[in-house]
Design an enzyme around this catalytic site. Structure first.
Site, PDB file in Angstrom:
ATOM      1  CB  SER A 149      40.557  44.398  17.404  1.00  0.00           C
ATOM      2  OG  SER A 149      40.118  43.066  17.421  1.00  0.00           O
ATOM      3  CE  LYS A 160      43.525  41.227  18.730  1.00  0.00           C
ATOM      4  NZ  LYS A 160      42.075  41.323  18.674  1.00  0.00           N
ATOM      5  CB  SER A 162      42.522  41.664  14.452  1.00  0.00           C
ATOM      6  OG  SER A 162      42.091  42.254  15.653  1.00  0.00           O
TER       7      SER A 162
END
Length: 406
Positions: A99, A102, A157
């Site tokens: 993640s 991101k 997330s």
């Protein structure tokens, strides 16, 4: 990272700067401007090849604290202000980012979508969310503001929030293409994007170096910095109801037995079964901001190893020479009258003092030809208002997160 010189400074400041430049008064440039563009005197930054070497890279002075022995497959510590890399190990090793990718998604899509825009989620926007993904709780048929969705991305997330934002950006494939282009524009050459939410995908990789570049760049965006440093928020549940969400970056919240790190700003953490634990984080102490990346610790916790590296970085301030720069691989801007160095771009918006000195540094780099063009352009654009620039500013899965989370 460039702005129009004559859009930011009045003609008086440009002419004054030119005179100062010719008179050789560049030494009067404030320290803060110099720090934004170059290392300290005598601390020459080696070329990018040094960070491609295996093993710990550090250039300590006598009395510098020893670099902690951490188990991460790759890590990096950098000064967010100057971009200097203080130490690293396998900085360009290409690994699954989980993640933490991101951060690149946000850098790419945040500027395109107004925070107050409201959107009603359609079933198709959630149809391809991978099973086992981390979710914030977006539901079809409900209306959300873009700002709500970004909090879902940074705090929980939420891959469901990523899918909706990508749909608003023009679709999943278009977002992948734009993210890849954004990475290249920042000099992040190790990153290959397949899934904007960071979910494991064949060929999807990044590096400690690239993630530090993304994190540092994000801190210069007011919205990115606000979202990544938010510890708690409310998320809409429909019909006027909402529920609480909490940032799972434990160095930010101090949850689950992990003490909050003093001065922690945040940024983004991640976990998948393939990537292991990953983290890009920033903290500020004594007027200095550090960015640290930790990828896939083998023996210790990602937060503990990040804490050790941050402690070392703050303790080593002024006692190590840089081993590289987060700007080293960034494509050079095309020369011309519309570009100035970072020092001028980050100067406070005033009409005297600081701007004049910043322009001195800019003109010294551009040459006297640019001075003439700048003044001429200013004369052609008299009366035009100056453009406002966003102020420089200063994750989420954990070691026990389920396999497959993005």
């Amino acid at each position: 990272m460039t702005i129009g010189l004559t859009d930011r400074f009045p003609r008086r400041a440009v002419v004054s700067a030119c005179a100062l430049c010719v008179a050789g008064l560049l030494a009067l440039t404030p320290a803060t401007a110099a720090e934004a563009t170059a290392p300290a005197p005598g601390a020459a930054v080696p070329g990018p090849a040094l960070l491609y070497r295996s093993g710990v890279q550090v250039r300590p002075h006598a009395g510098a604290p020893p670099v902690p022995a951490v188990s991460a497959l790759s890590w990096l510590v950098a000064d967010a202000g100057t971009g200097e890399v203080l130490a690293a190990d396998q900085a360009h090793l290409r690994l699954p980012p989980a993640s933490t990718l991101k951060t690149l998604f946000a850098l790419t899509v945040l500027p395109a979508l107004p925070a107050g825009l409201e959107h009603r989620v359609t079933p198709g926007e959630l149809a391809d969310v991978e099973e086992g993904s981390s979710l914030v709780g977006v539901e079809e048929g409900h209306t959300y503001r873009v700002a709500d969705l970004w909090r879902g991305v940074f705090l929980s997330s939420g891959n469901d929030a990523v899918h909706v934002l990508a749909a608003l950006d023009g679709g999943w494939d278009r977002t992948v293409t734009r993210m890849q282009a954004k990475a290249r524009s920042l000099g992040a050459l190790d990153t290959h994007v397949e899934s904007p939410d960071g979910y494991d995908a064949p060929g999807q990789v990044s590096s400690a170096y690239d993630l530090a570049v993304f994190g540092r760049t994000g801190l210069r965006n007011r919205d990115f910095a606000r979202y990544c440093s938010t510890a708690e928020a409310r998320f809409p549940a429909g019909d006027g109801w909402s529920f609480g969400i909490e940032n799972t970056n434990r160095l930010l919240t101090g949850e689950d037995g992990v003490g909050r790190y003093p001065g922690m700003i945040g940024i983004k953490n991640g976990y998948t079964s393939n990537a292991g634990n990953t983290l890009v984080a920033a903290a500020r102490r004594g007027g200095r901001t550090l960015v640290v990346t930790v990828m896939n610790p083998q023996d210790g916790g990602v937060y503990d190893e990040a804490r050790q590296l941050l402690d070392w970085g703050f303790g080593a301030a002024g006692r190590v020479d840089p081993v590289g720069s987060l700007d080293a691989l960034r494509p050079a801007p095309r020369p011309g009258p519309s570009t100035v160095p970072m020092a001028a771009a980050t100067a406070p918006q005033q009409d005297s003092g600081w701007p004049d000195a910043a322009v001195v540094a800019a003109l010294a780099a551009l040459g006297t030809g640019a001075v003439t063009l700048a003044v001429r352009l200013r004369g052609d654009r008299s009366g035009r208002s100056r453009r406002a620039e966003p102020a420089a500013s200063t994750g989420p899965d954990g070691p026990s997160g389920p396999a497959g989370r993005g």
